[in-house]
Enzyme design. Sequence first.
Site, PDB file in Angstrom:
ATOM      1  N   SER A 294       0.869  -1.189   0.000  1.00 22.18           N
ATOM      2  CA  SER A 294       0.000   0.000   0.000  1.00 22.18           C
ATOM      3  C   SER A 294       0.896   1.227   0.000  1.00 22.18           C
ATOM      4  O   SER A 294       2.114   1.107   0.140  1.00 22.18           O
ATOM      5  CB  SER A 294      -0.874   0.017   1.260  1.00 22.18           C
ATOM      6  OG  SER A 294      -0.114   0.458   2.385  1.00 22.18           O
ATOM      7  N   ASP A 295       0.324   2.408  -0.136  1.00 23.04           N
ATOM      8  CA  ASP A 295       1.129   3.597   0.135  1.00 23.04           C
ATOM      9  C   ASP A 295       0.991   3.917   1.626  1.00 23.04           C
ATOM     10  O   ASP A 295       0.259   3.246   2.359  1.00 23.04           O
ATOM     11  CB  ASP A 295       0.714   4.779  -0.768  1.00 23.04           C
ATOM     12  CG  ASP A 295       1.860   5.780  -0.910  1.00 23.04           C
ATOM     13  OD1 ASP A 295       2.813   5.744  -0.100  1.00 23.04           O
ATOM     14  OD2 ASP A 295       1.812   6.627  -1.832  1.00 23.04           O
ATOM     15  N   TRP A 296       1.686   4.923   2.066  1.00 24.63           N
ATOM     16  CA  TRP A 296       1.787   5.284   3.487  1.00 24.63           C
ATOM     17  C   TRP A 296       0.379   5.515   4.065  1.00 24.63           C
ATOM     18  O   TRP A 296      -0.291   6.471   3.691  1.00 24.63           O
ATOM     19  CB  TRP A 296       2.646   6.545   3.585  1.00 24.63           C
ATOM     20  CG  TRP A 296       2.956   7.041   4.949  1.00 24.63           C
ATOM     21  CD1 TRP A 296       2.123   7.763   5.762  1.00 24.63           C
ATOM     22  CD2 TRP A 296       4.183   6.898   5.667  1.00 24.63           C
ATOM     23  NE1 TRP A 296       2.752   8.071   6.919  1.00 24.63           N
ATOM     24  CE2 TRP A 296       4.033   7.565   6.900  1.00 24.63           C
ATOM     25  CE3 TRP A 296       5.407   6.284   5.392  1.00 24.63           C
ATOM     26  CZ2 TRP A 296       5.057   7.625   7.846  1.00 24.63           C
ATOM     27  CZ3 TRP A 296       6.422   6.359   6.336  1.00 24.63           C
ATOM     28  CH2 TRP A 296       6.244   7.014   7.545  1.00 24.63           C
TER      29      TRP A 296
END
Length: 766
Positions: A294-296
């Site tokens: 995922s992204d942050w």
Amino acid sequence: MRRRRHADSSVRKPAAVLLVGIFCMNVSLTAVRADTTSADEAIEARVVELIGQMTLREKIGQMVQITAPGGVPEDLRNAVAAGEIGSILNVVDVDTANELQRIAAEQSRLGIPLLLARDVIHGFNTVLPIPLGQAATWNPELVERGARIAALEAATVGVNWTFAPMIDITRDPRWGRIAESFGEDPYLTGQLAVAMVDGFQGDDLAAIGTIAACVKHFAGYGASEAGRDYNTTNIPENELRNVYLPPFKATVDAGVVSLMASFSDIDGVPASGNRFLMQEVLRDEWGFDGLVVSDWVSIEQLIDHGFAADLREAAFKAADAGINMEMVSRAYADHLAELVQEGQIGVARIDELVAGILRAKLGLGLFENPFTDPAELPEIANSDHLAVAREAALQSLVLLRNEGGALPLDADALDTIAVIGPMADDPYEQLGTWIFDGDPSLSVTPLQAIRDMVGERVEIRHVRALETTRSRGTEGFAEAMEAAAEADAVVLLLGEESILSGEAHSRANIDLPGSQVELVHRLREAGKPVIAVILAGRPLTVQNILEQVDALLFAWHPGTMGGPAIADVLFGVESPSGKLPVTFPKMVGQIPIYYAQKNTGKPATPETWVHLDDLPVRAVQSAHGMTSHHLDAGYTPLFPFGFGLSYAQFSYSDISVSADVIGMEETLTVAAVVSNDGDVAADEVVQLYVRDLVGDVTRPVRELKGFERVRLNPGESRTVTFELDAAALAFYGQDMTLITEPGQFHVWVGGSSDTDLRAEFTLAGD
Ligand code: BGC
């Protein structure tokens, strides 16, 4: 008329994820791959074996990535030993990295090593030009070498996974993250993306000094509305498939280890919960069996998007979509187990997601050796690395204007040079965005490099004039004017600081900020040749200074060795050879503007567009320029994609095609002669564009299909050839399958996307 349907567009079950159903206890994975090598088979066997031994808690642990930039505190030590963490972000100290790997390998029950991730975006300690600048080199081999040195340097501190390359297509220079991208074109981006992945991953991912790449952000993030970061995107599926996805497909085919989900949503579905992207396209169509991170905090942000009610639902949607690993937030850590226990997510799904992570770790050879010995790697920032950074900076420089041959400067003919501006001598600001590990003390600034170039004989008068690029005062102008008045030439170093581009740093106005435009206009009054060099993270709207400068060199944020590269071009040691990887608009209201536009039903021509000043009052609407243009900007950009001047004079002629008609199975050769009619040797980037005249869906007026950087001596001519086959002419049609249609095509060869050297051919049906 028969058209060719390409196999890889159809929905199919990839060999790599065909599971033969031997399910015992919690073992749900027995991978059988038809096309595997023995190394792949060994990895698959190991994946199955490990998953067979793992508890649910250990499996979920692999799916958790935390950020831990400082040391090994007690709770981290315990969590790694308990197998509750699969990856750690931002560890950049080799002792910490080795200690964490030791705990994972020796104290956790199954000894599974850690993925240690870092954003190594354009270099590590040695900083290369920002990716948009690297794209201006149009040199995949150089981009690969740049990634190679970045990998070697990052590997010295134990990093084994970088979140690069960023390969979002973007046609909006307001978006701060355009700096991290390779620009507007799917073909150029795809070529450079594969090169960068190859540079990071090398031929042998398990070798010392290679690291796993992660292409991001999957997918469509570059279309953030209004260029405002994190904003909604609106991308029809056909455009998604024809423009935004091809670079990702190219890197998946080239063996990239991982992808990162985008922050953005498409058609109302955020990427981190987007089953269409993550499962249907990436896994089912393309056969990817690796790791998607995922992204942050982007799984938790499914709640902010209004796509999940709480963290539990966010965990469900992300796992169901196909996100293997969660970055930083705790949806997986806190909720996946209960979702499995309640039967909402099957163990088989968890096993598939964990398998992608284990494949990455096994491919990297971490089970054999998770530790880092810096002594086995070249020294950081050694002379070879600095040479690559310098070459990349040199080839990234784009000369946009050179009136009366103002450049190159002749150092022997000058006694005094005024070097003016806030970007002339700032070791930090020339590095650009995303340089967590960049070392400004390595930077050679333009001022320093100009001094080194001209030596003692030429006097350099340096005036900063503006404290920052955003300063609005004019107090420093008097000193700058005085220096200009006494100089034989004025070199102005302008632009925007690194912090004005990059993530969350979008701008609505992309003029030179602060009082810089006024500074240019005032310095013009000195009557001396004015050479402007712009260091920036994006295209800027420079029409308001263009007539005021004799030469304009666009340097992006050129990195550690930006200064020497700029000096080499200013003084003619080398000719500039960069070409724009993105269109430069005249004004911000033209955005989005890109060369591969559609023709529309009412294309504008030089004859049909009218400027608003020329419209009579009480005019009848339909009598004037009923074509697609802006009354105040026309329909052309300030500088087109692919454009860049040289100190040589390149001319193009004799375009030819190997056949007027080719069949679907045949390959066409397009040839053209490029000549250096000037008096210096120089590189030129020869570009091939194609137009498919009629399609099942409307086709762009031009599309880049090939390019080659060539070096020609004065008086030298060379025939450059490109090959085109049915696959190169393929596109996604109305039914979203990849097709090549028979019909008529135009081809152009030249030094910019607006070249008019054209030939034609017909593609016949089978
Ligand atoms: C960015 C990613 C980056 C990640 C980790 C996010 O905010 O969007 O591109 O890799 O942070 O630093």
